[in-house]
Structure formats: structure tokens, C-alpha cells
Write a protein that holds these residues in place. Structure first.
Motif, PDB file in Angstrom:
ATOM      1  N   HIS A 215     -12.209 -61.961   0.550  1.00 12.25           N
ATOM      2  CA  HIS A 215     -12.980 -62.887  -0.283  1.00 12.25           C
ATOM      3  C   HIS A 215     -14.231 -62.206  -0.833  1.00 12.25           C
ATOM      4  N   ARG A 216     -14.903 -61.437   0.014  1.00  9.92           N
ATOM      5  CA  ARG A 216     -16.131 -60.767  -0.431  1.00  9.92           C
ATOM      6  C   ARG A 216     -15.823 -59.745  -1.526  1.00  9.92           C
ATOM      7  N   TYR A 217     -14.725 -59.025  -1.344  1.00 13.40           N
ATOM      8  CA  TYR A 217     -14.355 -58.033  -2.362  1.00 13.40           C
ATOM      9  C   TYR A 217     -14.019 -58.721  -3.686  1.00 13.40           C
ATOM     10  N   GLU A 218     -13.176 -59.737  -3.638  1.00 11.10           N
ATOM     11  CA  GLU A 218     -12.769 -60.412  -4.870  1.00 11.10           C
ATOM     12  C   GLU A 218     -13.940 -61.121  -5.540  1.00 11.10           C
ATOM     13  N   SER A 219     -14.887 -61.601  -4.742  1.00  8.23           N
ATOM     14  CA  SER A 219     -16.083 -62.237  -5.309  1.00  8.23           C
ATOM     15  C   SER A 219     -16.933 -61.210  -6.049  1.00  8.23           C
ATOM     16  N   ALA A 220     -17.120 -60.046  -5.447  1.00 10.18           N
ATOM     17  CA  ALA A 220     -17.904 -58.992  -6.101  1.00 10.18           C
ATOM     18  C   ALA A 220     -17.217 -58.510  -7.376  1.00 10.18           C
ATOM     19  N   LEU A 221     -15.901 -58.419  -7.342  1.00 13.11           N
ATOM     20  CA  LEU A 221     -15.140 -58.001  -8.518  1.00 13.11           C
ATOM     21  C   LEU A 221     -15.281 -59.033  -9.640  1.00 13.11           C
ATOM     22  N   ALA A 222     -15.204 -60.316  -9.281  1.00 13.27           N
ATOM     23  CA  ALA A 222     -15.339 -61.375 -10.287  1.00 13.27           C
ATOM     24  C   ALA A 222     -16.744 -61.375 -10.879  1.00 13.27           C
ATOM     25  N   TYR A 223     -17.749 -61.173 -10.026  1.00 11.98           N
ATOM     26  CA  TYR A 223     -19.131 -61.123 -10.514  1.00 11.98           C
ATOM     27  C   TYR A 223     -19.315 -59.965 -11.490  1.00 11.98           C
ATOM     28  N   ARG A 224     -18.789 -58.795 -11.118  1.00 18.53           N
ATOM     29  CA  ARG A 224     -18.889 -57.647 -12.019  1.00 18.53           C
ATOM     30  C   ARG A 224     -18.234 -57.936 -13.364  1.00 18.53           C
ATOM     31  N   ASN A 225     -17.052 -58.537 -13.328  1.00 15.34           N
ATOM     32  CA  ASN A 225     -16.336 -58.828 -14.575  1.00 15.34           C
ATOM     33  C   ASN A 225     -17.081 -59.850 -15.425  1.00 15.34           C
ATOM     34  N   GLU A 226     -17.694 -60.827 -14.772  1.00 14.32           N
ATOM     35  CA  GLU A 226     -18.491 -61.813 -15.518  1.00 14.32           C
ATOM     36  C   GLU A 226     -19.670 -61.144 -16.215  1.00 14.32           C
ATOM     37  N   ARG A 227     -20.314 -60.229 -15.518  1.00 16.73           N
ATOM     38  CA  ARG A 227     -21.468 -59.534 -16.101  1.00 16.73           C
ATOM     39  C   ARG A 227     -21.038 -58.666 -17.292  1.00 16.73           C
ATOM     40  N   TYR A 228     -19.893 -58.006 -17.170  1.00 19.37           N
ATOM     41  CA  TYR A 228     -19.426 -57.169 -18.278  1.00 19.37           C
ATOM     42  C   TYR A 228     -18.987 -58.014 -19.469  1.00 19.37           C
ATOM     43  N   ALA A 229     -18.490 -59.225 -19.194  1.00 22.27           N
ATOM     44  CA  ALA A 229     -18.142 -60.123 -20.299  1.00 22.27           C
ATOM     45  C   ALA A 229     -19.391 -60.514 -21.086  1.00 22.27           C
ATOM     46  N   GLN A 230     -20.528 -60.612 -20.395  1.00 20.63           N
ATOM     47  CA  GLN A 230     -21.787 -60.948 -21.047  1.00 20.63           C
ATOM     48  C   GLN A 230     -22.413 -59.737 -21.739  1.00 20.63           C
ATOM     49  N   ASP A 231     -22.234 -58.554 -21.137  1.00 26.76           N
ATOM     50  CA  ASP A 231     -22.851 -57.338 -21.676  1.00 26.76           C
ATOM     51  C   ASP A 231     -21.926 -56.139 -21.444  1.00 26.76           C
ATOM     52  N   PRO A 232     -21.073 -55.808 -22.395  1.00 24.37           N
ATOM     53  CA  PRO A 232     -20.135 -54.691 -22.218  1.00 24.37           C
ATOM     54  C   PRO A 232     -20.810 -53.330 -22.124  1.00 24.37           C
ATOM     55  N   ASN A 233     -22.102 -53.255 -22.411  1.00 24.48           N
ATOM     56  CA  ASN A 233     -22.795 -51.969 -22.421  1.00 24.48           C
ATOM     57  C   ASN A 233     -23.458 -51.623 -21.088  1.00 24.48           C
ATOM     58  N   ILE A 234     -23.200 -52.407 -20.059  1.00 21.06           N
ATOM     59  CA  ILE A 234     -23.736 -52.057 -18.740  1.00 21.06           C
ATOM     60  C   ILE A 234     -23.195 -50.681 -18.348  1.00 21.06           C
ATOM     61  N   PRO A 235     -24.040 -49.757 -17.876  1.00 19.24           N
ATOM     62  CA  PRO A 235     -23.561 -48.409 -17.522  1.00 19.24           C
ATOM     63  C   PRO A 235     -22.482 -48.432 -16.442  1.00 19.24           C
ATOM     64  N   ARG A 236     -21.564 -47.497 -16.524  1.00 21.60           N
ATOM     65  CA  ARG A 236     -20.450 -47.440 -15.578  1.00 21.60           C
ATOM     66  C   ARG A 236     -20.917 -47.224 -14.144  1.00 21.60           C
ATOM     67  N   ASP A 237     -22.049 -46.547 -13.974  1.00 19.53           N
ATOM     68  CA  ASP A 237     -22.539 -46.292 -12.627  1.00 19.53           C
ATOM     69  C   ASP A 237     -23.608 -47.287 -12.188  1.00 19.53           C
ATOM     70  N   ALA A 238     -23.729 -48.398 -12.903  1.00 19.56           N
ATOM     71  CA  ALA A 238     -24.674 -49.438 -12.485  1.00 19.56           C
ATOM     72  C   ALA A 238     -24.294 -49.948 -11.103  1.00 19.56           C
ATOM     73  N   ALA A 239     -25.293 -50.392 -10.350  1.00 18.78           N
ATOM     74  CA  ALA A 239     -25.075 -50.779  -8.950  1.00 18.78           C
ATOM     75  C   ALA A 239     -24.031 -51.876  -8.794  1.00 18.78           C
ATOM     76  N   LEU A 240     -23.898 -52.772  -9.772  1.00 21.14           N
ATOM     77  CA  LEU A 240     -22.961 -53.876  -9.648  1.00 21.14           C
ATOM     78  C   LEU A 240     -21.507 -53.438  -9.735  1.00 21.14           C
ATOM     79  N   ASN A 241     -21.261 -52.175 -10.087  1.00 23.17           N
ATOM     80  CA  ASN A 241     -19.900 -51.638 -10.100  1.00 23.17           C
ATOM     81  C   ASN A 241     -19.416 -51.229  -8.714  1.00 23.17           C
ATOM     82  N   PHE A 242     -20.263 -51.389  -7.708  1.00 25.16           N
ATOM     83  CA  PHE A 242     -19.933 -50.960  -6.350  1.00 25.16           C
ATOM     84  C   PHE A 242     -20.103 -52.124  -5.380  1.00 25.16           C
ATOM     85  N   ILE A 243     -19.471 -51.987  -4.229  1.00 29.74           N
ATOM     86  CA  ILE A 243     -19.606 -52.974  -3.168  1.00 29.74           C
ATOM     87  C   ILE A 243     -19.851 -52.251  -1.849  1.00 29.74           C
ATOM     88  N   MET A 244     -20.647 -52.864  -0.981  1.00 28.47           N
ATOM     89  CA  MET A 244     -20.916 -52.271   0.325  1.00 28.47           C
ATOM     90  C   MET A 244     -19.716 -52.482   1.248  1.00 28.47           C
TER      91      MET A 244
END
Length: 433
Positions: A215-244
Motif C-alpha cells: 500500500h505504501r509503495y502504490e500510494s507513493a507511486l500514485a502521488y508521484r504520478n499525480e504530481r507529474y500530471a500537474q507539472d511534467p517538468n519535474i526533474p527525473r531525480d527529484a526526491a518524489l521519484n523515490f521511496i524509502m
């Protein structure tokens, strides 16, 4: 394959905070009683971040998520928690006792690039529900942080990573503490450039298997995708592209997987009456008295490879042992599209053959089905009359998880329980660059 990197963790200030009093279990296993105990243990217990509760007068401006954010910001402002100055890996050794044996499980906290499942870089093994993901997505969005790690597994047959971590474990620990439950923890901060580079090389060619925290992984993935839908120019190495994640070798001697026994209630008497006869259509049934040293023989049976499960409560104080008698007949009742590994799992046979076909139940009917990871507890709950009977299952092996994941299959829900849970509050990952 997996992109695994160090990160600058937010950690408790151990000069002022008693770690044993501030860590908590992950949100999905905290009972109401435990919640009260954790809140009382310290004004800075991590439950205020991990699992803040909804109040009756909550609204859009003041709710569990805004309270959590305010709490984190205040703790950072007053140095209750502090962010490390350099990216690091964090080696965690968790010592625990189960069934009279003491074990140590080793995990490496790291950040792992989020990948869609179809890339087969990060591989799941279990089905999930939508409800818990909505909560975690909201928490991630409000805090801009991962509050607790996903538990990941990897294979290290040549022990390249293991030998590196052996060296680190020879250093003085950065943090060391024990809890009232008897568990103990040691944490090493790995920020040495050569050690960091060596670990990155070690993980470069391997996939990661999700053990716990789908659940935590899929939630982080969904959050990342939502952010990219709002701003496709977020850098590929931005922190939200990763999960702990906390990463553990599949061959770690401290990796303990408990079975998830099923407890049943609410069945009409006529179904209970005919159930033994129906079971014999599909299974060879053996009966064991639980007196004397019967458990020793049963434990031996539980280690075998063949499909076998047990039922307690249908025949007085006896334990029924069931093995598949007619494999073709059982396979006809399995849902299509699953692998032979899935179809041979005890939990699949119980869910699809016994619960769904013989009893006509929904295998996810949590009004009439409960789950318990402790065999003695499950049997006691039947003896007390709380439940009518219990399915006692064997634990799933790590190689089964790997086989299911590699085949792009998913196990039934509530198939595995990794013990103990990784505590929340040892490290936090902030999704802000």
C-alpha cells in the motif's frame, strides 16, 4: 536494475530523545490499546506522525493530516528531529525473540526509485485494497515525506552486499537502544563515499521484491504520478521519484515469515454439519490429538513442500490435517490466469476451494473471517467460542514470494506476515530537494 541511493534522513535527536519511548509500529498494526500506550510513552512519540487520528470536528483546514504536518514542523523547529547533513545509507539490525529463539534481522534503509510494476524492477507479490492507499496518498501529499519504510527483499548469492554490511557492523553503532518488549536495535550511518559507492554498485543489477508495504509503495507511486500530471517538468531525480525502503537479503537468517491463519464464525449449523463430508471429496484427512508430543509431529509436517493445511474446531479437540486428494478437481476451482505456484499454495486452496466453493463465502468477508499469526492464539479463540473453527496454515517461504513475483502473479491477500514489523520513527525520508 533498481536505482538505489543514499538519502538525508530525518532522525530523532538522540541527545534529547529516548528512542525506545518514541518509535512506534507502522500504522496498519497499531491497536487502540497500543495507541494509548504510545501516546503516553512520550510527548514526542512518532505515532503523532505515523497515525494521527480523526476527530469529530475535523474539517478541510484542521484535520489529522494538518495536525501531523504541524507536529513535524514543530519538532524540526525545536530539534526534536533533525535532518542529516549528508546523504547516507542506514544499516539497521533488529534483534527479537520468537517462539523461544532470538534472531537478528538486518535491513538497509535506502531510497529506491519508484517504478511501475510492469517494468519488473520492483516486484510485488500480494493484492492490495484501495482504501488504505487513499489515506497514505493524502499523508504523503501533506507531509511531503515517507513516514515509514517499505520492506524490500533482494538476492545476494555471492554475499557482495553482505560482506560490505559485515564491515559496517564492525564499526561503533551510531544509535543503540532496547525496548520494553525485549527487542533491541542498532543503527549505523553509512556516509563514507567509498562505502556508499560500493553499495550502489552492489545493488545496480538486481530487482527488489516487496515483502511488506505494498500500500505504501502504490500510494507513493500514485502521488508521484499525480504530481507529474500537474507539472511534467519535474526533474527525473527529484526526491518524489523515490521511496524509502528497508532492504533485506532473502537469505538473511533473521528473516521470519509467519503464516496468517483464518478464523471463521457466523456459519449456520447445517454447513458445519456437512463440512467434514465435503472436505473428504477433495482432501485426504488425517486426525491428530493435541495431547502429548503431537505438536512435534505436526511441526515436522509443516516444514514439508507439499500442500497441506490444518483445521481446528470441526472435530472436538482434534486437529485435522488435509492434503489434496484430487489435484485436477482442486485446480478446476482456482481462478484463471494464475501460475502453478499460486494454485499450489495452501492459502489459495483454503480461500478458493474451501471458503469460496465448499462454503460459498467471499474469501475477503472480514465480517466472518478474522486473521491471526499465532497458532496458539488462533486455537484459544476457537476454544473460547469466539470463532467456530480455524484454518492453521504453514508459513510462505521466501522462494515462493520470488517465484510469484517473477511470474507477475499475486498471492491472495493476507498470505504473508513478516515478523517483527519494522518500527516507524527510526528514519524518515523528506520529499523536498
Amino acid at each position: 536494475m533498481a536505482d538505489i541511493r543514499p538519502f538525508q534522513a530525518i532522525r530523532y535527536n538522540t541527545a534529547t530523545e529516548d528512542m525506545a519511548a518514541v518509535i512506534c509500529p507502522p500504522y496498519d498494526v497499531i491497536s487502540p490499546k497500543q495507541e494509548l500506550e504510545l501516546l503516553a510513552s512520550s510527548p514526542h512519540n512518532y505515532i503523532r506522525i505515523e497515525f494521527s487520528k480523526t476527530l469529530a470536528n475535523d474539517d478541510d483546514n484542521c484535520n489529522r493530516y494538518t495536525r501531523t504536518r504541524a507536529c513535524l514542523l514543530e519538532w524540526l523547529r525545536t530539534d526534536v528531529m533533525m535532518q542529516d547533513g549528508k546523504p547516507a545509507y542506514y544499516l539497521h539490525e533488529h534483534s527479537f525473540t520468537h517462539d523461544g529463539m532470538t534472531s537478528v534481522r538486518r535491513g538497509l534503509f535506502a531510497r529506491v526509485r519508484l517504478e511501475e510494476w510492469d517494468k519488473m524492477i520492483v516486484r510485488p507479490h500480494e493484492q492490495t485494497l484501495a482504501g488504505p492507499k487513499r489515506d497514505r496518498i493524502k499523508l504523503i501529499a501533506t507531509l511531503e515525506a515517507n513516514t515509514s519504510p517499505v520492506f524490500g527483499l533482494y538476492q545476494d548469492p555471492g554475499r557482495y552486499i553482505g560482506s560490505l554490511l559485515d564491515q559496517v557492523a564492525g564499526w561503533p553503532a551510531t544509535v543503540e537502544f532496547s525496548s520494553e518488549s525485549g527487542e533491541s536495535h542498532r543503527l549505523w550511518v553509512i556516509e563514507d563515499a567509498e562505502a556508499v559507492a560500493a553499495l550502489e554498485r552492489g545493488f545496480a543489477e538486481m530487482p527488489v521484491y516487496i515483502a511488506d508495504g505494498h500500500h505504501r509503495y502504490e500510494s507513493a507511486l500514485a502521488y508521484r504520478n499525480e504530481r507529474y500530471a500537474q507539472d511534467p517538468n519535474i526533474p527525473r531525480d527529484a526526491a518524489l521519484n523515490f521511496i524509502m525502503m528497508s532492504l533485506t537479503d532473502m537469505a538473511d537468517p533473521g528473516l521470519l515469515i509467519l503464516p496468517t491463519h483464518r478464523l471463521i464464525k457466523g456459519l449456520p449449523k447445517h454447513q458445519l454439519f456437512i463440512l467434514p463430508e465435503r472436505l473428504e471429496e477433495f482432501f485426504t484427512v488425517e486426525r491428530f490429538s493435541l495431547s502429548g508430543d503431537a505438536w512435534r509431529q505436526i511441526k515436522t509436517l509443516m516444514t514439508e513442500d507439499s500442500s497441506r493445511f490444518f483445521i481446528y474446531g470441526l472435530n472436538g479437540g482434534e486437529l485435522l490435517s488435509l492434503t489434496v486428494k484430487d489435484k485436477a478437481k482442486v485446480e478446476d476451482l482456482m481462478p484463471s490466469g494464475h501460475t502453478a505456484t499460486y494454485r499450489g499454495m495452501d492459502v489459495s486452496v483454503v480461500d478458493h476451494v474451501v471458503l469460496e466453493d465448499i462454503l460459498g463465502m467471499n474469501a475477503m468477508d472480514e465480517e466472518r473471517i478474522a486473521y491471526d499469526h499465532d497458532r496458539d492464539s488462533a486455537i484459544s479463540r476457537v476454544k473460547s467460542g469466539e470463532f467456530q473453527f480455524a484454518f492453521i496454515l504453514k508459513p510462505v517461504r521466501p522462494e515462493t514470494i520470488q517465484a510469484i513475483s517473477d511470474a507477475r502473479d499475486r498471492m491472495p491477500r493476507k498470505s504473508t506476515y513478516f515478523y517483527p514489523k519494522i518500527p516507524s520513527g527510526i528514519v524518515m525520508y523528506r520529499l523536498r530537494d
